[in-house]
Design an enzyme around this catalytic site. Structure first.
Site, PDB file in Angstrom:
ATOM      1  N   GLU A 279       0.808  -1.235   0.000  1.00 52.26           N
ATOM      2  CA  GLU A 279       0.000   0.000   0.000  1.00 52.26           C
ATOM      3  C   GLU A 279       0.837   1.279   0.000  1.00 52.26           C
ATOM      4  OE1 GLU A 279      -3.018  -0.137   3.028  1.00 52.26           O
ATOM      5  OE2 GLU A 279      -3.536  -2.214   2.583  1.00 52.26           O
TER       6      GLU A 279
ATOM      7  N   GLU B 271      -5.945 -10.743  -0.339  1.00 55.89           N
ATOM      8  CA  GLU B 271      -6.712 -10.432   0.885  1.00 55.89           C
ATOM      9  C   GLU B 271      -8.209 -10.400   0.599  1.00 55.89           C
ATOM     10  OE1 GLU B 271      -5.147  -6.953   2.906  1.00 55.89           O
ATOM     11  OE2 GLU B 271      -3.100  -7.486   2.393  1.00 55.89           O
TER      12      GLU B 271
HETATM   13  C1  XIL Z   1      -5.618  -5.737   8.816  1.00 53.79           C
HETATM   14  C2  XIL Z   1      -5.749  -6.865   9.812  1.00 53.79           C
HETATM   15  O1  XIL Z   1      -6.721  -7.761   9.389  1.00 53.79           O
HETATM   16  C3  XIL Z   1      -6.071  -6.311  11.151  1.00 53.79           C
HETATM   17  O2  XIL Z   1      -6.078  -7.346  12.105  1.00 53.79           O
HETATM   18  C4  XIL Z   1      -5.044  -5.259  11.520  1.00 53.79           C
HETATM   19  O3  XIL Z   1      -5.355  -4.685  12.728  1.00 53.79           O
HETATM   20  C5  XIL Z   1      -4.968  -4.190  10.474  1.00 53.79           C
HETATM   21  O4  XIL Z   1      -4.689  -4.777   9.258  1.00 53.79           O
HETATM   22  N1  XIL Z   1      -4.621  -4.318   4.068  1.00 53.79           N
HETATM   23  C6  XIL Z   1      -3.655  -5.182   4.487  1.00 53.79           C
HETATM   24  C7  XIL Z   1      -3.890  -5.998   5.691  1.00 53.79           C
HETATM   25  O5  XIL Z   1      -2.633  -5.335   3.827  1.00 53.79           O
HETATM   26  O6  XIL Z   1      -2.697  -6.206   6.413  1.00 53.79           O
HETATM   27  C8  XIL Z   1      -4.914  -5.389   6.587  1.00 53.79           C
HETATM   28  O7  XIL Z   1      -5.178  -6.288   7.636  1.00 53.79           O
HETATM   29  C9  XIL Z   1      -6.163  -5.055   5.815  1.00 53.79           C
HETATM   30  C10 XIL Z   1      -5.860  -4.038   4.768  1.00 53.79           C
END
Ligand code: XIL
Length: 327
Positions: free
Chosen positions: A126, A240
């Site tokens: 990101e 994700e």
């Molecule tokens: C999220 C996790 O699921 C949470 O537990 C944490 O607190 C914050 O991050 N993009 C990503 C992930 O790359 O790492 C994120 O995951 C969601 C958004």
């Protein structure tokens, strides 16, 4: 047809629970990704403090039952979230050389520690905003645009055999127009990297989706996005996946069916290419980071498969039919 590859994120606490691990394996997943344990602020909260235990737990428990583990993430291009980028980095007074040395040390130690167990890393996460600009934070400010390629070079030097991904959300659309500046910027960056031999091997399309998005993956644009990265010789993974539903908007069964249809589109597009895999960001609605009301995961709060689960694992033996889950 290649065997589809499925993964899920997992926490250290979940990895300690044998019944949860059985659920992971029973869902058809063959690999896991630490949900947050490898974020910089978690794993390296102070200059000389390394919090290895949570990742060690995940790696040990998962590999003991034959699951693979992918790393997430070595560097998150995030501004002021201490878990993601701790204060000792964001508030430090750095020269470019000192911060590059710190970046190299951070990446090298983590990759070395898990080199025999973790063969795929989301190296940078990101780093662009929706306008296609670099996110403004300490690495960008002190090092400049080339912090990302340095991160990839350091990871490659630490484990020359590892597959290295750039990971991003909101770039699942835009190959056929529509003005997605973030997609354009990421594509331009990885094109430049592959032209110049910077060691990037794949793209992670996060696919945090919402049934209400006008830009939901569609059958023309999503394959074109995948092709645009494939054309550069990159693997394309969905890293994700979750799909929010607004339960007030329509019949629950219709929403869940649509959630399954979007999942099926993502899977058949990704599965068509070597090196493709689909990782869901949490197996069930009660553990997904968006909360149970979002109903974004393949299994419901009681662990029953939704149509999304069927779309992910069409041929997993022994699972209950998804129609049991329609509420
Ligand atoms: C999220 C996790 O699921 C949470 O537990 C944490 O607190 C914050 O991050 N993009 C990503 C992930 O790359 O790492 C994120 O995951 C969601 C958004």
């Amino acid at each position: 047809m290649m065997t589809p590859i499925r993964l899920t994120c997992i926490t250290a606490r979940q990895a300690e629970d044998p019944s949860y691990l059985r659920h992971v394996a029973g869902s058809g997943c063959t690999g896991v990704v630490p949900e947050y344990e490898q974020q910089w602020g978690q794993i390296h909260p102070a200059p000389d403090t390394w919090n290895w235990q949570p990742t060690d737990t995940i790696v040990q428990r998962a590999t003991a039952i034959g699951l693979t583990v992918e790393g997430h993430c070595l560097v998150w291009g995030a501004p002021d979230y201490p878990d993601l980028m701790p204060a000792w980095v964001t508030r430090g007074s750095w020269t470019r050389d000192a911060l590059l040395a710190t970046l190299q040390d951070h990446i090298t130690r983590i990759v070395h520690r898990y080199a025999d167990r973790i063969h795929t890393w989301r190296v940078v996460n990101e780093a662009f905003d929706d306008t296609g600009a670099r996110r403004d934070f300490v690495l960008q400010q002190v090092i400049g645009d080339d912090w990302i390629e340095h991160a990839f070079r350091y990871a490659h030097a630490a484990d020359p055999t590892a597959t290295l991904l750039y990971n991003e959300y909101g770039i699942e659309w835009g190959a056929l127009g529509g003005g997605n500046h973030k997609y354009d910027a990421v594509l331009a960056m990885v094109r430049d990297f592959t032209d110049r031999g910077v060691p990037v091997h794949g793209i992670g399309l996060q696919c945090h989706l919402d049934l209400q998005y006008p830009s939901l993956p569609d059958e023309h644009d999503f394959p074109a996005v995948v092709e645009s990265f494939r054309d550069l010789g990159l693997r394309v993974q969905t890293t994700e996946l979750d799909i929010r539903v607004d339960r007030s908007a329509a019949e629950p069964s219709t929403l869940l069916r649509n959630q399954g249809l979007v999942t099926a589109l993502v899977c058949r597009t990704i599965d068509a290419h070597p090196g493709g895999s689909v990782c869901v960001w949490g197996l069930s609605d009660d553990t997904n980071w968006l909360g149970a009301a979002a109903a974004a995961a393949p299994y419901d709060e009681r662990g029953r498969p939704k149509p999304m689960a069927d779309a992910l694992a069409p041929a997993t033996p022994g699972r209950q039919p998804a129609d049991r889950a329609v509420r």
